[in-house]
Design a protein around this motif. Structure first.
Motif, PDB file in Angstrom:
ATOM      1  N   ARG A  76       0.398  -0.822   9.277  1.00 31.13           N
ATOM      2  CA  ARG A  76       1.143   0.433   9.325  1.00 31.13           C
ATOM      3  C   ARG A  76       2.173   0.508   8.215  1.00 31.13           C
ATOM      4  N   ALA A  77       2.954  -0.568   8.120  1.00 28.65           N
ATOM      5  CA  ALA A  77       4.021  -0.602   7.123  1.00 28.65           C
ATOM      6  C   ALA A  77       3.415  -0.511   5.725  1.00 28.65           C
ATOM      7  N   PHE A  78       2.375  -1.257   5.532  1.00 26.18           N
ATOM      8  CA  PHE A  78       1.721  -1.276   4.230  1.00 26.18           C
ATOM      9  C   PHE A  78       1.211   0.120   3.872  1.00 26.18           C
ATOM     10  N   LYS A  82       6.581   2.031   4.305  1.00 33.10           N
ATOM     11  CA  LYS A  82       7.886   1.706   4.853  1.00 33.10           C
ATOM     12  C   LYS A  82       7.719   0.745   6.017  1.00 33.10           C
ATOM     13  N   SER A  83       8.620  -0.198   6.073  1.00 32.29           N
ATOM     14  CA  SER A  83       8.408  -1.320   6.979  1.00 32.29           C
ATOM     15  C   SER A  83       9.071  -1.136   8.329  1.00 32.29           C
TER      16      SER A  83
ATOM     17  N   ASN B  72       4.617  -7.122  -3.790  1.00 34.10           N
ATOM     18  CA  ASN B  72       4.784  -6.455  -2.503  1.00 34.10           C
ATOM     19  C   ASN B  72       4.376  -7.390  -1.374  1.00 34.10           C
ATOM     20  N   LEU B  74       4.576  -7.022   1.669  1.00 36.02           N
ATOM     21  CA  LEU B  74       3.899  -6.317   2.751  1.00 36.02           C
ATOM     22  C   LEU B  74       2.390  -6.343   2.527  1.00 36.02           C
ATOM     23  N   ALA B  75       2.017  -6.055   1.294  1.00 35.76           N
ATOM     24  CA  ALA B  75       0.597  -6.062   0.954  1.00 35.76           C
ATOM     25  C   ALA B  75       0.033  -7.472   1.056  1.00 35.76           C
ATOM     26  N   PHE B  78      -0.323  -8.349   4.660  1.00 37.89           N
ATOM     27  CA  PHE B  78      -1.432  -7.589   5.225  1.00 37.89           C
ATOM     28  C   PHE B  78      -2.761  -8.190   4.789  1.00 37.89           C
ATOM     29  N   HIS B 138       4.384  -7.084  14.671  1.00 36.01           N
ATOM     30  CA  HIS B 138       4.771  -7.342  13.295  1.00 36.01           C
ATOM     31  C   HIS B 138       4.067  -8.577  12.745  1.00 36.01           C
TER      32      HIS B 138
END
Lengths: 364, 364
Positions: A76-78, A82-83, B72, B74-75, B78, B138
């Motif tokens: 979702r964040a990715f 936005k995290s 990133n 987040l990436a 993920f 998360h």
DNA sequence: CTGTTAGCGCCTTCAA
DNA sequence: TTGAAGGCGCTAACAG
């Protein structure tokens, strides 16, 4: 067999692959397949923003429960860029004041559906910088920073780009940051005035170092109060340790004009001074009156309950977090940050010479 | 013009699009394009695991700096199915003991290149459950939980699936969790023994509630010490507030056989008792000796410096975090969790009746 | 040593 | 009201 959705398994799935392949967390399409709908329907069901037929909703709901599906926040964040998490950087977590502020921040964050990523700088500006970098790499949506105080800060607006940041408790030069502070100067002015009111003429100030913003601000309050009362300053910076403090205090107390009252500018100095006075065999407030900046758990239990300036730690955390979320929501970075200065309270106990059996609060 | 890589802009790029389109964080392919290499080369350069030619490395390095590129996370998380972050759930952040433990955990996490997601349960099992869910969404790689104590815990192995969890300070029924505790029973046994050694025959125990694991464990240590000394128990559970504590203590002190020593089973009880004794006009240790479980900042400043059992908060945090990272690295969930019980220390000051000017440490 | 392809799980966009 | 396609940024796997 005969289960809803049985027929919807994709042909290309290997025969052994069941709805929830072992060892892999179920995804949205797993749910969709089991419910016999498209992934988007599941997504919409979850978001609740777009209507889904009752019948479909039920099937999806069942599938979710059956698979114990949990949406993947990481994805979702990715996807959403936005995290929904904020970062908090503080010097030490075991400092009760910092911890209390942080607690308030996490509470506000939870209220906004945000997670809190926390880290400590150990008062080191390089660590602080690295950790800020780290948080930015994690794409936090905003940051609350209680800046490390030694050496020059390396935090600048350009480092953070368009990520909102609230600076906390100690300002840094860059004007563009939102900042939350307390009334350091007027608080200490108030409490020194109180000591003056008790008739003291020789009031000593003790602190760690003038290079620290809070300590210096508190010193300025002391200075002003002394000037207004026409009294002479008696200042010691350098409460690095119990020993240094004891040495300094001993020397002053043995002088021909020893202080009759002492003002300590933070908790640690207060502690050191109390131990030193005990060591010197001096009673509080009989031999020396004492007042300090910053309340602490147990200040009421000391041999003479302490009169102190209390900082609104919870409130500070709340205000900072709210300010941050406002920025996050608005999405705009101001050229000049907002400065908030919160009031402090004086807690009158007995170490100053007052006779109250119970603490008295006075706004300062 | 004439810059390295100029010719490598993809034809499909719109004319206006330069290397770093405004308002968008640079990505790896931005870097790759500017450096005139493939994205994988940048990735490899960053990871350092696979060799890259010196010449290429330089170009990539320059491009990264020019664009102020930041990977990133987040990436990465993920993509890699792991977030390189751990979660910590504790009742309150402003409890100094909890905060100190957490500080140690964050320190270990940083050492492992991990981030820490933190949240508070406010001692509420439902909040705790929700927050655990949230952390799992998360995709934290592991969790340290200091379980809320009221009501039945809702934390089970099946909730966490294959995510490692270390339970902290207070055990929960499920055998499969790794758990880190301290010697609650033997610590309190030791300190009560110490009071017995001072010649006390009537030693009172005060605590909040027997339903709390730690308090009950400490009570059992008291009970054993009293039995061994052939003394009669004198127990009060219910230190909910200052008032309740005062009332209970007053009643006992006014009885025909008042306690000559008091053992308090946590910091809060200690505080309440100290205030109550002050209120009753009783001196420590002259009228009543006092010893408590759990040291706290300022315990040495009280009218009579406190003798206490000290818990190794930092060490507990470290051990828990290390245990967690071991599990994360190994990737296997044990059927039966490891139980670690850490030793405590007795800090002898003066409230027990000892005459030392400085604290004495005794392992318990 | 380097590049290409593909896909992690989700949601925006477009089409039905 | 629902579905299909595509892509967020990155890296494993497979070429070359």
């Amino acid at each position: 067999m005969g289960e809803i959705g049985d027929g919807h398994i994709r042909a290309k799935a290997k025969p052994k692959e069941r709805f929830q392949p072992i060892n892999r967390k179920p995804t949205m399409s797993d749910v969709a397949r089991l419910a016999g709908v498209g992934a988007m329907t599941v997504s919409r069901f979850l978001s609740g923003a777009v209507p889904v037929s009752e019948e479909t909703a039920k099937r999806v709901q069942i599938a979710i429960e059956q698979l114990k599906y949990r949406p993947n926040e990481l994805a979702r964040a990715f996807r959403g860029q936005k995290s929904r998490s904020i970062g908090v950087i503080i010097p030490y977590l075991y400092d009760p004041f910092f911890a209390t502020c942080t607690h308030a921040i996490t509470t506000v964050a939870r209220g906004n559906g945000y997670s809190v990523l926390i880290t400590t700088s150990n008062e080191d500006t390089d660590t602080e910088f690295d950790e800020a970098e780290h948080m930015l790499q994690h794409h936090v949506d905003g940051l609350v920073v209680l800046p490390a105080r030694y050496r020059q800060t390396r935090l600048t607006r350009s480092l953070f780009g368009r990520t909102p940041v609230v600076i906390f408790d100690r300002p840094i030069p860059d004007e563009s940051f939102d900042t939350v502070l307390v009334q350091n100067t007027s608080g200490s002015h108030k409490i020194v005035e109180h000591l003056v009111g008790h008739g003291h003429k020789r009031i000593m100030f003790l602190g760690l170092s003038r290079s620290l913003f809070t300590i210096n601000a508190r010193f300025l309050g002391y200075r002003r109060a002394m000037q207004e009362a026409g009294l002479q300053e008696d200042v010691f910076f350098g409460c690095q340790s119990q020993e240094d403090t004891l040495k300094a205090l001993e020397e002053r107390m043995r002088s021909s004009k020893p202080p009759t009252a002492v003002f300590t500018s933070n908790t640690l100095a207060t502690r050191y001074v109390m131990n030193a006075l005990y060591h010197l065999g001096l009673r509080i407030p009989g031999d020396v009156a004492l007042a300090g900046f910053d309340d602490f758990d147990g200040a009421e239990l000391t041999s003479s309950p302490l009169t102190v300036i209390r900082q609104p730690a919870q409130e500070m955390g709340r205000v900072a977090a709210n300010l941050l979320f406002e920025r996050i929501t608005r999405g705009e970075i101001p050229r000049t940050g907002t400065k908030v200065t919160l009031p402090v309270e004086m807690v009158i106990r007995r170490s100053c010479g007052c006779k109250h059996r119970t603490p008295v609060l006075v706004s300062a």
